[in-house]
Design a protein around this motif. Structure first.
Motif, PDB file in Angstrom:
ATOM      1  N   PRO A 186      60.299  90.411  31.312  1.00 59.27           N
ATOM      2  CA  PRO A 186      61.559  89.699  31.140  1.00 59.27           C
ATOM      3  C   PRO A 186      62.417  89.828  32.394  1.00 59.27           C
ATOM      4  O   PRO A 186      62.504  90.900  32.991  1.00 59.27           O
ATOM      5  CB  PRO A 186      62.200  90.403  29.948  1.00 59.27           C
ATOM      6  CG  PRO A 186      61.623  91.785  29.960  1.00 59.27           C
ATOM      7  CD  PRO A 186      60.224  91.632  30.477  1.00 59.27           C
ATOM      8  N   LEU A 202      67.051  87.828  30.703  1.00 62.89           N
ATOM      9  CA  LEU A 202      66.535  87.221  29.485  1.00 62.89           C
ATOM     10  C   LEU A 202      67.013  88.024  28.283  1.00 62.89           C
ATOM     11  O   LEU A 202      66.919  89.252  28.263  1.00 62.89           O
ATOM     12  CB  LEU A 202      65.003  87.220  29.531  1.00 62.89           C
ATOM     13  CG  LEU A 202      64.286  86.237  28.603  1.00 62.89           C
ATOM     14  CD1 LEU A 202      64.530  84.799  29.059  1.00 62.89           C
ATOM     15  CD2 LEU A 202      62.796  86.528  28.572  1.00 62.89           C
ATOM     16  N   ASP A 206      65.245  85.761  23.262  1.00 62.55           N
ATOM     17  CA  ASP A 206      64.409  84.866  24.072  1.00 62.55           C
ATOM     18  C   ASP A 206      63.098  85.540  24.472  1.00 62.55           C
ATOM     19  O   ASP A 206      62.040  84.905  24.504  1.00 62.55           O
ATOM     20  CB  ASP A 206      65.170  84.422  25.325  1.00 62.55           C
ATOM     21  CG  ASP A 206      66.211  83.356  25.024  1.00 62.55           C
ATOM     22  OD1 ASP A 206      66.166  82.792  23.913  1.00 62.55           O
ATOM     23  OD2 ASP A 206      67.061  83.099  25.891  1.00 62.55           O
ATOM     24  N   TYR A 207      63.175  86.825  24.791  1.00 58.72           N
ATOM     25  CA  TYR A 207      61.976  87.562  25.179  1.00 58.72           C
ATOM     26  C   TYR A 207      60.956  87.585  24.039  1.00 58.72           C
ATOM     27  O   TYR A 207      59.778  87.253  24.225  1.00 58.72           O
ATOM     28  CB  TYR A 207      62.366  88.982  25.592  1.00 58.72           C
ATOM     29  CG  TYR A 207      61.199  89.888  25.945  1.00 58.72           C
ATOM     30  CD1 TYR A 207      60.140  89.434  26.729  1.00 58.72           C
ATOM     31  CD2 TYR A 207      61.167  91.210  25.503  1.00 58.72           C
ATOM     32  CE1 TYR A 207      59.085  90.266  27.063  1.00 58.72           C
ATOM     33  CE2 TYR A 207      60.118  92.055  25.827  1.00 58.72           C
ATOM     34  CZ  TYR A 207      59.074  91.573  26.599  1.00 58.72           C
ATOM     35  OH  TYR A 207      58.031  92.396  26.918  1.00 58.72           O
ATOM     36  N   SER A 208      61.397  87.958  22.842  1.00 61.09           N
ATOM     37  CA  SER A 208      60.469  88.024  21.704  1.00 61.09           C
ATOM     38  C   SER A 208      59.957  86.643  21.340  1.00 61.09           C
ATOM     39  O   SER A 208      58.793  86.473  20.972  1.00 61.09           O
ATOM     40  CB  SER A 208      61.131  88.683  20.496  1.00 61.09           C
ATOM     41  OG  SER A 208      62.303  88.010  20.099  1.00 61.09           O
ATOM     42  N   SER A 229      51.240  92.060  27.638  1.00 60.14           N
ATOM     43  CA  SER A 229      52.553  91.983  27.013  1.00 60.14           C
ATOM     44  C   SER A 229      52.500  91.993  25.495  1.00 60.14           C
ATOM     45  O   SER A 229      53.440  92.442  24.856  1.00 60.14           O
ATOM     46  CB  SER A 229      53.274  90.711  27.483  1.00 60.14           C
ATOM     47  OG  SER A 229      53.195  90.586  28.876  1.00 60.14           O
ATOM     48  N   TYR A 341      66.261  95.952  24.776  1.00 63.98           N
ATOM     49  CA  TYR A 341      65.310  95.054  24.134  1.00 63.98           C
ATOM     50  C   TYR A 341      64.887  95.528  22.738  1.00 63.98           C
ATOM     51  O   TYR A 341      63.800  95.195  22.265  1.00 63.98           O
ATOM     52  CB  TYR A 341      64.094  94.826  25.039  1.00 63.98           C
ATOM     53  CG  TYR A 341      64.409  93.858  26.159  1.00 63.98           C
ATOM     54  CD1 TYR A 341      64.662  92.519  25.880  1.00 63.98           C
ATOM     55  CD2 TYR A 341      64.498  94.287  27.476  1.00 63.98           C
ATOM     56  CE1 TYR A 341      64.987  91.623  26.889  1.00 63.98           C
ATOM     57  CE2 TYR A 341      64.819  93.394  28.494  1.00 63.98           C
ATOM     58  CZ  TYR A 341      65.064  92.058  28.186  1.00 63.98           C
ATOM     59  OH  TYR A 341      65.389  91.174  29.185  1.00 63.98           O
ATOM     60  N   ALA A 344      64.127  92.700  20.415  1.00 61.11           N
ATOM     61  CA  ALA A 344      62.863  92.054  20.817  1.00 61.11           C
ATOM     62  C   ALA A 344      61.678  92.834  20.269  1.00 61.11           C
ATOM     63  O   ALA A 344      60.738  92.256  19.703  1.00 61.11           O
ATOM     64  CB  ALA A 344      62.784  91.964  22.334  1.00 61.11           C
TER      65      ALA A 344
END
Length: 359
Positions: A186, A202, A206-208, A229, A341, A344
């Protein structure tokens, strides 16, 4: 001997021939690690570890002179003849790849990760040359040249907000490229260039979203390559060990993983490089063994392995163990904070847990 295995991120230079919008290095720095310091690092590393992985990093590590690079590797050969095991990885933007570099890479069995952010329109929005031109065509040409010479296509892609607009195009690009391994990071740009840079970070959501949607496409197309990832998340749910450090426990940052900057300053990992409060010592002044035995290192390791209070009752704690230390520190400036995160991780683990249960 302190360690059986050790991973060292060796920042051989801060110089780079690109001018990426999200880069964490100063655009003005053109520092290179001296030949003497490079060899000193090998002495210090092999003194405390039987089996070491050295990740050659930058800036752009292939900015360093080939002569200096070969002297470093030749010295490493001497260490291996003395019974030490050394494995080399290199992270490159691919711009300098030529026949001579290919010969060096193959001779010393160096695993190369190529930084490429997907199709041309996405890559060239952020990964620009110093004169403002796109780098995609050159990187792709050199990547294919390396592939034809027998160098594996291992890629690293920085996910920006732009990737979210058309995940299919990013998937289609890498699927057609014939990669062997790929990792998605990210984009994180907080406090970049003393706050003058736009925050391109990010969001957790949005990352997840990207990881889950890319997985669906990868699965539907019988993905024949490794995507670290999300493979790590699946492995953890299947009671296997993660490969990436941010999902391991106990944390290995500052222990089995360290970063050495161009001037010899030692940090727990390359994400912390340049932060004075995270500097563990200097390899020339202090020596690596003394750095490891220092109170500062012991204190760091203790807080690194203390689970954030907000995580105590979380049902996903057994999977992420508080997440990446830098992601904890990123927004809060506090290693004991919850990872940026967190949401995420929860979204990704929740999705894969349901997927595994249904299969």
């Amino acid at each position: 001997m302190l360690f059986k295995k050790l991973t060292v991120i060796l920042k051989v230079t801060k110089h780079c021939n690109l001018d990426c919008t999200y880069c964490y290095e100063s655009k003005a720095e053109h520092k290179f690690m001296s030949e003497e310091l490079l060899l000193k690092c090998l002495d210090e590393i092999t003194e405390i570890s039987e089996d070491s992985t050295i990740i050659l990093h930058g800036g752009e590590p292939l900015s360093i002179s080939k002569m200096r690079f070969k002297k470093f590797l030749e010295y490493g050969d001497k260490k291996q003849k003395e019974g030490k095991k050394l494995t080399y990885n290199l992270q490159s933007n691919g711009m300098y790849i030529d026949q001579e570099w290919i010969e060096i890479i193959k001779k010393y069995n160096i695993s190369v990760g190529f930084s490429i952010d997907g199709p041309e329109n996405l890559h060239d929005k952020n990964r620009l040359t110093r004169n403002g031109k796109g780098s995609h065509k050159t990187v792709l040409k050199n990547l294919e040249f390396a592939d034809q010479a027998g160098v594996e296509k291992n890629c690293l892609c920085v996910i920006t907000k732009d990737n979210l607009t058309d995940i299919k195009s990013t998937f289609g690009f890498f699927n057609g490229l014939g990669v062997k391994n790929i990792d998605f990071l990210p984009c994180m740009t907080k406090n970049l260039n003393n706050g003058t840079q736009d925050d391109l970070t990010l969001s957790p959501e949005d990352y997840s979203s990207f990881i889950i949607e890319y997985y669906k496409l990868w699965k539907a197309n019988n993905g024949g390559y490794q995507v670290r990832s999300f493979c790590d998340f699946i492995d953890i749910l299947n009671k296997k060990h993660a490969v990436t450090c941010h999902l391991l426990y106990p944390k290995i940052c500052g222990r089995e993983v360290i970063s050495i900057d161009t001037d010899g300053d030692v940090y727990p990992c390359d994400s912390f490089t340049g932060l004075k409060e995270m500097q563990m010592g200097n390899i020339e002044r202090d020596g690596l063994e003394n750095i490891y035995l220092s109170k500062k290192n012991r204190d760091f390791y203790e807080i690194a392995n203390t689970i954030p209070k907000d995580c105590d009752s979380c049902t996903y704690l057994e999977y992420c163990f508080g997440g990446c230390l830098y992601h904890r520190y990123f927004k809060s400036g506090d290693l004991s904070a919850k990872t940026y995160y967190c949401r995420a991780y929860k979204n990704i683990f929740r999705y894969f847990k349901q997927t595994i249960n249904q299969s």
